[in-house]
Design an enzyme around this catalytic site. Structure first.
Site, short mmCIF file in Angstrom:
data_model
loop_
_atom_site.label_atom_id
_atom_site.label_comp_id
_atom_site.label_asym_id
_atom_site.label_seq_id
_atom_site.Cartn_x
_atom_site.Cartn_y
_atom_site.Cartn_z
N LYS A 1 69.22 49.96 25.36
CA LYS A 1 68.59 51.26 25.11
C LYS A 1 68.10 51.40 23.67
O LYS A 1 68.49 50.66 22.78
CB LYS A 1 69.55 52.39 25.52
CG LYS A 1 69.51 52.54 27.05
CD LYS A 1 70.08 53.81 27.57
CE LYS A 1 69.83 53.87 29.10
NZ LYS A 1 70.63 54.89 29.77
N ARG B 1 76.73 49.87 33.45
CA ARG B 1 75.42 49.59 34.05
C ARG B 1 74.67 48.66 33.09
O ARG B 1 74.44 49.02 31.93
CB ARG B 1 74.69 50.91 34.24
CG ARG B 1 73.36 50.82 34.96
CD ARG B 1 72.78 52.23 35.15
NE ARG B 1 71.46 52.19 35.76
CZ ARG B 1 70.33 51.95 35.10
NH1 ARG B 1 70.35 51.77 33.80
NH2 ARG B 1 69.19 51.92 35.74
C1 7PJ Z 1 70.75 55.29 33.45
C2 7PJ Z 1 70.56 55.42 34.81
C3 7PJ Z 1 72.02 55.62 32.90
C4 7PJ Z 1 72.71 56.15 35.14
C5 7PJ Z 1 68.73 54.73 33.89
C6 7PJ Z 1 67.48 52.64 31.50
C7 7PJ Z 1 66.86 53.89 31.98
N1 7PJ Z 1 71.52 55.85 35.67
N2 7PJ Z 1 69.27 55.08 35.08
N3 7PJ Z 1 72.96 56.05 33.79
N4 7PJ Z 1 69.60 54.84 32.89
N5 7PJ Z 1 73.69 56.57 35.94
O1 7PJ Z 1 68.02 51.82 32.24
O2 7PJ Z 1 67.38 52.44 30.26
O3 7PJ Z 1 72.29 55.57 31.70
S1 7PJ Z 1 67.09 54.22 33.73
#
Ligand code: 7PJ
Length: 266
Positions: A209, A243
């Site tokens: 990020k 994630r």
């Molecule tokens: C997140 C997401 C996060 C959850 C994205 C990226 C943007 N879902 N979807 N948490 N970020 N739960 O991957 O940088 O931080 S999309």
């Protein structure tokens, strides 16, 4: 949780699964299988880019991007399939073709989302976002970011309860980078135990990020070491699910934390 971006415009992997404007399901399946072999217990599949300033996508387009892949993965791999969506129609469809988790960056706030999620019977990750993806990074503003994010998530947990989604089905996510300055992100990471104290599993998404770019000037393709550092700091503060775009490296890093935990348990 490994990330599979079924979008042509992802910031982190640049739409590498897209060939001539269409998702290449075979290529995506190879990526998915690799992640499972590397230790992913969950694969998060998204068809809407929510990066700052991203263009909106229609529900039909989002379904076209996601559902064929969900069906293939469900048929061929032993893994929980998470659907990164805010669309009630996609939540319902995905549940019927093998999804195992709904991951909504809008915390079921769209019209009909609470009902669709309830009817799906699936667990749900509720994420905090200030504003919407188009404008969220313009001027993030909080008095006490940890308290405000906690209060918002608690309020969404209550809304879920009202609609028949019990606590046992819920996960929480502070939403790093979603309407947050670098300082806000750091405060949330430091204050993560206060979110964990709400009593539900906490999922964190810090992988590649932009806070990393802002803190140490790394381009997207140079953010793995810092992402691993952030993942460990989050796990140490109680995060239950990480994630990530980089499953193998993240699993190794978390294994070191785990080895230490098991020693302390003896
Ligand atoms: C997140 C997401 C996060 C959850 C994205 C990226 C943007 N879902 N979807 N948490 N970020 N739960 O991957 O940088 O931080 S999309």
């Amino acid at each position: 949780m490994g990330i599979i971006n079924s979008t042509p415009d992802s910031f982190a992997d640049g739409g590498t699964l897209f060939q001539r404007g269409r998702l290449d399901v075979d290529l995506a399946l190879v990526r998915a299988r690799d992640m499972v072999l590397q230790g992913a217990a969950i694969l998060d599949i998204g068809g809407e880019s929510t990066r700052p300033g991203a263009a909106a996508v229609s529900a039909a387009e989002e379904m076209d991007r996601v559902l064929p892949l969900v069906e293939r993965i469900a048929a061929e791999l032993e893994v929980v399939i998470s659907i990164d969506t805010s669309s009630p129609a996609l939540m319902s469809e995905a549940a019927s073709v093998g999804a195992g988790l709904l991951n909504d960056v809008r915390a079921l706030s769209r019209e009909g989302a609470l009902q669709a999620a309830a009817a799906s019977g699936l667990p749900v990750c509720l994420m905090h976002m200030q504003g919407d993806p188009v404008t969220m990074q313009a001027a993030p503003d909080y008095t006490d970011v940890v308290a405000e994010v906690s209060a918002f998530l608690q309020q969404r947990v209550d809304a879920c309860a009202t609609h028949g989604i019990s606590r046992e089905r819920l996960l929480l996510d502070p939403g790093f980078g979603f309407g947050k300055s670098v300082q806000h992100n750091l405060q949330l990471l430091r204050g993560l135990p206060r979110l964990v104290a709400l009593g539900l599993p906490v999922l964190v998404g810090l992988s590649r990020k932009s806070l990393i770019g802002k803190l140490i000037g790394r381009d997207v393709d140079q953010r793995l070491p810092a992402s691993l550092g952030l993942a460990l700091l989050a796990v140490q503060r109680g995060a239950a699910i990480v994630r990530t775009h980089d499953v193998a490296a993240t699993a190794d890093a978390v294994a070191m934390w785990q080895a230490l935990e098991e020693l302390e348990d003896e």
